[in-house]
Design an enzyme around this catalytic site. Structure first.
Site, short mmCIF file in Angstrom:
data_model
loop_
_atom_site.label_atom_id
_atom_site.label_comp_id
_atom_site.label_asym_id
_atom_site.label_seq_id
_atom_site.Cartn_x
_atom_site.Cartn_y
_atom_site.Cartn_z
N SER A 108 1.36 -1.53 0.16
CA SER A 108 0.01 -0.32 0.53
C SER A 108 1.33 1.76 0.18
CB SER A 108 -1.11 -0.13 1.46
OG SER A 108 -0.90 0.87 2.06
N SER A 109 0.30 2.67 -0.11
CA SER A 109 1.16 3.37 -0.49
C SER A 109 1.36 4.34 1.35
CB SER A 109 0.22 4.74 -1.45
OG SER A 109 -0.72 5.21 -1.10
N CYS A 110 0.48 3.70 1.87
CA CYS A 110 1.20 3.97 3.04
C CYS A 110 2.88 3.36 3.74
CB CYS A 110 0.26 3.64 4.05
SG CYS A 110 0.11 1.67 4.91
N TYR A 137 0.30 -1.99 10.03
CA TYR A 137 -0.22 -2.30 9.39
C TYR A 137 0.80 -1.78 8.27
CZ TYR A 137 -3.16 -2.42 5.23
OH TYR A 137 -3.49 -2.71 4.24
N LYS A 141 3.18 -4.59 6.62
CA LYS A 141 3.06 -4.66 5.27
C LYS A 141 4.70 -4.46 4.32
CE LYS A 141 -0.64 -4.80 3.26
NZ LYS A 141 -1.29 -6.02 2.58
N HIS A 180 -13.72 4.49 2.89
CA HIS A 180 -13.05 6.00 2.53
C HIS A 180 -13.02 6.56 1.73
CE1 HIS A 180 -9.34 1.81 2.09
NE2 HIS A 180 -9.15 2.49 3.20
N1 LIG Z 1 -8.66 -0.84 -0.59
C1 LIG Z 1 -7.82 0.25 -1.04
O1 LIG Z 1 -7.61 1.25 -1.24
C2 LIG Z 1 -6.01 -0.52 -0.70
C3 LIG Z 1 -5.38 0.20 -1.94
C4 LIG Z 1 -3.83 0.03 -1.44
C5 LIG Z 1 -3.08 -1.71 -1.03
N2 LIG Z 1 -4.83 -2.33 -0.14
C6 LIG Z 1 -4.31 -3.52 -0.30
O2 LIG Z 1 -4.69 -4.17 -1.05
C7 LIG Z 1 -4.75 -5.46 0.33
C8 LIG Z 1 -6.38 -6.08 -0.10
O3 LIG Z 1 -6.86 -5.09 -0.07
P1 LIG Z 1 -8.99 -4.40 0.36
O4 LIG Z 1 -9.79 -3.23 0.36
O5 LIG Z 1 -9.39 -5.59 -0.87
O6 LIG Z 1 -9.04 -4.84 1.98
P2 LIG Z 1 -10.77 -6.20 2.33
O7 LIG Z 1 -12.02 -5.40 1.36
O8 LIG Z 1 -10.77 -5.53 3.64
O9 LIG Z 1 -10.93 -7.06 2.15
C9 LIG Z 1 -9.07 -8.49 2.90
C10 LIG Z 1 -9.62 -9.44 2.68
O10 LIG Z 1 -8.67 -10.65 3.42
C11 LIG Z 1 -9.98 -11.00 4.09
N3 LIG Z 1 -9.21 -11.76 5.44
C12 LIG Z 1 -8.92 -10.74 6.00
N4 LIG Z 1 -8.60 -11.13 7.70
C13 LIG Z 1 -8.64 -12.60 6.91
C14 LIG Z 1 -8.25 -14.15 7.87
N5 LIG Z 1 -7.58 -14.35 9.49
N6 LIG Z 1 -8.15 -15.34 7.16
C15 LIG Z 1 -8.77 -15.42 5.77
N7 LIG Z 1 -9.28 -14.16 4.77
C16 LIG Z 1 -8.69 -13.14 5.98
C17 LIG Z 1 -10.65 -10.81 4.59
O11 LIG Z 1 -11.95 -11.74 3.68
P3 LIG Z 1 -13.00 -12.21 5.53
O12 LIG Z 1 -13.90 -10.46 5.37
O13 LIG Z 1 -14.43 -12.37 5.19
O14 LIG Z 1 -12.12 -11.44 7.32
C18 LIG Z 1 -11.16 -10.19 2.60
O15 LIG Z 1 -11.81 -11.23 1.96
C19 LIG Z 1 -4.48 -5.30 1.28
O16 LIG Z 1 -2.83 -5.96 1.41
C20 LIG Z 1 -4.10 -3.67 1.28
O17 LIG Z 1 -3.20 -3.44 1.58
C21 LIG Z 1 -5.80 -1.36 -0.44
#
Ligand SMILES: NC(=O)c1ccc[n+]([C@@H]2O[C@H](COP(=O)([O-])OP(=O)(O)OC[C@H]3O[C@@H](n4cnc5c(N)ncnc54)[C@H](OP(=O)(O)O)[C@@H]3O)[C@@H](O)[C@H]2O)c1
Length: 317
Positions: A108-110, A137, A141, A180
């Protein structure tokens, strides 16, 4: 990656994981495997090992993480650092031990220093102090990035790390408590339009500038880089352009069809004045985004009104 390669998407129910699954299916990959959190807790090392040994995926997209905003990071720092370290360490190691051909880790950009020059180049990693509100976090990462680099150096494991900018799109979280800025604004303006209010309050001065990438573009870049990129250097994924929160709010008001006033609440914190990724390496590798911000906001709003608008905002498809 062949069309019949076995591809495991960890975190397939999340914003990013679901988009990666959509893109893989659209591009004809026929052997995508997933497990719900309730079936496989990725913080459980032995369960993860058993899963990988049984399934032997060829390619792994690591999009599972404990994700949350400033409030959640601040309230649950131990959960954030522990769960993210466990999830990524378990998956990276099990993928390597069980002969996966390649793994893609999402950062992530953080991870960049709080005071990094703008736009932020990949080389700025670990050149300064982190933003204290989400350092738990960010440290996890950074450990994931380093684990990928270490496994490449010591074992020759083809693990790559992508650093996406702020994402939005289908499947986003519209809960006003911890969403967000894009879903928060879409929801606020939608509610104001439905309730015939004549103004909407936007947090902060509206002056900070941010970059936004549609999650379908991120997923397209992830599949593209899984196929073409093999290097220990992290790679930024963004649009390379930013927009002020004021401009964003005006755009969202237009998309939603809200014609009242925008009131900027300057008693709320602004955060960093600017956060923009330098995406020149990504451009040089031949990828650029396809979805403009106005188009992406329109399709996200349609999805919101069709699927979530009557719910509390947290329901996922
Ligand atoms: N969203 C953004 O703006 C953004 C920006 C930059 C980078 N990212 C990166 O992209 C990645 C995904 O982010 P996202 O926004 O898609 O997050 P998200 O919507 O919260 O999805 C997270 C996923 O991980 C699963 N998960 C979490 N804990 C788990 C565990 N213990 N066992 C099994 N599954 C688990 C969740 O399942 P459940 O929901 O069923 O728990 C969900 O499917 C992250 O690494 C994040 O840093 C996101």
């Amino acid at each position: 990656m062949n069309k019949d390669s076995k591809i495991y998407v960890a975190g397939h129910s999340g914003l990013v994981g679901a988009a990666i699954c959509r893109v893989l299916v659209e591009q004809g990959f026929s052997n995508v495997i997933t497990r719900a959190h309730s079936e496989l807790d990725l913080t459980n090392q032995s369960a993860v090992r058993i899963f990988f040994a049984a399934e032997l995926p060829d390619y792994v997209f690591l999009a599972a993480a404990r994700v949350g905003g400033i409030h959640a990071n601040d309230t649950y720092p131990a959960d954030f650092i522990r769960d993210n370290l466990l999830i990524q360490s378990n998956i990276i190691d099990a993928a390597y031990q069980n002969g996966a051909k390649k793994l893609l880790f999402l950062g992530s950009s953080c991870i960049y220093p709080r005071l990094a020059p703008q736009p932020m180049k990949e080389a700025y990693l670990l050149t300064g102090g982190l933003e204290p509100t989400n350092e738990w976090y960010a440290v996890a990462k950074i450990a994931g990035i380093k684990q990928c680099q270490a496994y490449r150096r010591q074992y020759g494991f083809d693990a790559i790390s992508l650093m996406p900018t702020n994402l939005y799109g289908t499947g986003d979280n519209f809960d006003l408590e911890n969403s967000h800025v894009v879903p928060a604004l879409l929801r606020k303006f939608h509610d104001a339009k439905m309730n015939e209010e004549d103004s909407v309050q936007v947090w902060g001065s509206g002056n900070p500038r941010r970059e936004f990438l549609h999650v379908d573009d991120l997923a397209d870049a992830a599949v593209y880089l899984m196929r073409t990129y093999s290097d220990e250097e992290i790679i930024n994924v963004g649009v390379g352009e930013d927009i002020s929160i004021r401009e964003l709010a005006e755009l969202v008001a237009d998309v939603v069809g809200f014609s009242g006033k925008l009131l900027f609440n300057t008693s709320m914190p602004d955060g960093a004045p600017r956060k923009l990724l330098d995406v020149s390496r990504l451009r040089n590798f031949g990828w650029k985004p396809n979805i403009s911000l106005p188009d992406g906001l329109r399709s996200t709003y349609v999805w919101y009104t069709e699927t979530l608008a009557n719910d509390s905002g947290t329901v996922r498809t």
